[in-house]
Design a protein around this motif. Sequence first.
Motif, PDB file in Angstrom:
ATOM      1  N   SER A 180      31.070  59.787  50.367  1.00 26.53           N
ATOM      2  CA  SER A 180      31.607  58.596  49.711  1.00 26.53           C
ATOM      3  C   SER A 180      32.937  58.129  49.125  1.00 26.53           C
ATOM      4  O   SER A 180      33.705  59.398  49.803  1.00 26.53           O
ATOM      5  N   SER A 181      33.290  57.861  49.143  1.00 27.58           N
ATOM      6  CA  SER A 181      34.564  57.213  48.525  1.00 27.58           C
ATOM      7  C   SER A 181      34.254  55.976  47.302  1.00 27.58           C
ATOM      8  O   SER A 181      33.504  55.558  47.410  1.00 27.58           O
ATOM      9  N   SER A 182      35.078  56.676  46.369  1.00 27.93           N
ATOM     10  CA  SER A 182      35.257  55.382  45.376  1.00 27.93           C
ATOM     11  C   SER A 182      36.590  55.186  44.670  1.00 27.93           C
ATOM     12  O   SER A 182      37.908  56.001  45.489  1.00 27.93           O
ATOM     13  N   ILE A 183      37.275  54.067  44.275  1.00 26.49           N
ATOM     14  CA  ILE A 183      38.688  53.644  44.160  1.00 26.49           C
ATOM     15  C   ILE A 183      38.615  52.741  42.659  1.00 26.49           C
ATOM     16  O   ILE A 183      37.192  52.513  42.433  1.00 26.49           O
ATOM     17  N   LYS A 184      39.743  53.248  42.106  1.00 22.03           N
ATOM     18  CA  LYS A 184      39.358  52.402  40.490  1.00 22.03           C
ATOM     19  C   LYS A 184      40.741  52.689  40.112  1.00 22.03           C
ATOM     20  O   LYS A 184      42.142  53.325  40.384  1.00 22.03           O
ATOM     21  N   GLN A 185      41.077  50.839  39.573  1.00 23.35           N
ATOM     22  CA  GLN A 185      42.397  50.889  39.283  1.00 23.35           C
ATOM     23  C   GLN A 185      42.158  49.831  37.978  1.00 23.35           C
ATOM     24  O   GLN A 185      41.001  49.249  37.514  1.00 23.35           O
ATOM     25  N   SER A 186      43.171  50.003  37.741  1.00 26.10           N
ATOM     26  CA  SER A 186      43.443  49.135  36.025  1.00 26.10           C
ATOM     27  C   SER A 186      44.696  47.835  36.160  1.00 26.10           C
ATOM     28  O   SER A 186      45.784  48.814  36.620  1.00 26.10           O
ATOM     29  N   GLY A 187      44.616  47.200  35.361  1.00 28.04           N
ATOM     30  CA  GLY A 187      46.229  46.288  35.118  1.00 28.04           C
ATOM     31  C   GLY A 187      45.612  44.744  34.138  1.00 28.04           C
ATOM     32  O   GLY A 187      44.612  44.956  33.745  1.00 28.04           O
ATOM     33  N   THR A 188      46.742  44.655  33.479  1.00 28.81           N
ATOM     34  CA  THR A 188      47.149  43.149  33.355  1.00 28.81           C
ATOM     35  C   THR A 188      47.314  42.009  33.720  1.00 28.81           C
ATOM     36  O   THR A 188      48.222  42.749  34.779  1.00 28.81           O
ATOM     37  N   VAL A 189      47.329  41.160  33.799  1.00 33.05           N
ATOM     38  CA  VAL A 189      47.156  40.336  34.496  1.00 33.05           C
ATOM     39  C   VAL A 189      47.759  39.003  33.662  1.00 33.05           C
ATOM     40  O   VAL A 189      46.612  38.379  33.283  1.00 33.05           O
ATOM     41  N   PRO A 190      48.999  37.929  34.114  1.00 36.19           N
ATOM     42  CA  PRO A 190      49.172  37.143  32.986  1.00 36.19           C
ATOM     43  C   PRO A 190      48.353  36.295  34.042  1.00 36.19           C
ATOM     44  O   PRO A 190      48.135  35.728  34.992  1.00 36.19           O
ATOM     45  N   MET A 191      47.141  34.681  33.053  1.00 36.80           N
ATOM     46  CA  MET A 191      46.732  33.808  34.161  1.00 36.80           C
ATOM     47  C   MET A 191      47.603  32.188  33.598  1.00 36.80           C
ATOM     48  O   MET A 191      48.300  32.321  32.706  1.00 36.80           O
TER      49      MET A 191
ATOM     50  N   THR B  89      43.846  33.382  40.289  1.00 36.56           N
ATOM     51  CA  THR B  89      44.812  34.581  39.463  1.00 36.56           C
ATOM     52  C   THR B  89      44.071  35.376  40.136  1.00 36.56           C
ATOM     53  O   THR B  89      42.804  36.515  40.131  1.00 36.56           O
ATOM     54  N   ALA B  90      45.464  36.204  40.736  1.00 29.51           N
ATOM     55  CA  ALA B  90      45.075  37.499  42.071  1.00 29.51           C
ATOM     56  C   ALA B  90      44.965  38.468  40.794  1.00 29.51           C
ATOM     57  O   ALA B  90      45.919  38.782  40.587  1.00 29.51           O
ATOM     58  N   LEU B  91      43.976  39.505  40.428  1.00 30.03           N
ATOM     59  CA  LEU B  91      43.874  40.777  40.206  1.00 30.03           C
ATOM     60  C   LEU B  91      44.328  42.338  40.644  1.00 30.03           C
ATOM     61  O   LEU B  91      45.351  42.523  39.954  1.00 30.03           O
ATOM     62  N   THR B  92      44.667  42.092  41.919  1.00 28.63           N
ATOM     63  CA  THR B  92      45.071  43.568  42.700  1.00 28.63           C
ATOM     64  C   THR B  92      44.587  42.873  43.693  1.00 28.63           C
ATOM     65  O   THR B  92      43.489  41.852  44.419  1.00 28.63           O
ATOM     66  N   ARG B  93      44.599  43.695  45.289  1.00 26.29           N
ATOM     67  CA  ARG B  93      44.538  43.884  46.274  1.00 26.29           C
ATOM     68  C   ARG B  93      44.388  44.897  46.495  1.00 26.29           C
ATOM     69  O   ARG B  93      44.101  46.217  46.454  1.00 26.29           O
TER      70      ARG B  93
END
Length: 105
Positions: free
Chosen positions: A49-60, A66-70
């Motif tokens: 198994s694998s997991s990815i966690k990301q967070s952030g703030t992006v202007p729209m 608007t791409a949040l992340t990749r």
Amino acid sequence: MMAMDTGLQVWLDTVPGTRPSVIVPYVRSPENGTVRYQLSAVRQGRSGSSSIKQSGTVPMQADRPTALTRFSLSVGSQDQCRIELILFANGHPAGTYTFACPRNP
């Protein structure tokens, strides 16, 4: 895949020709503002198994995708996988969106 809540449109796209797949979550809003996101992707399969966690703030900007992340994720045909996005628009809860992971061809 698209879901709507509080005027937001949210979807996933993949970058063509990438292996493992590069996944890009997008959001579009009818008004200018900021979006804060919490992303989690969980994959389970025969190889573990694998997991990815990301967070952030992006202007729209209003009515512009608007791409949040990749991020990249390799998902086999028998794997169980899901992506969850929790969004806060202009400081207010804006919805939780759950997607099946795109599969590698």
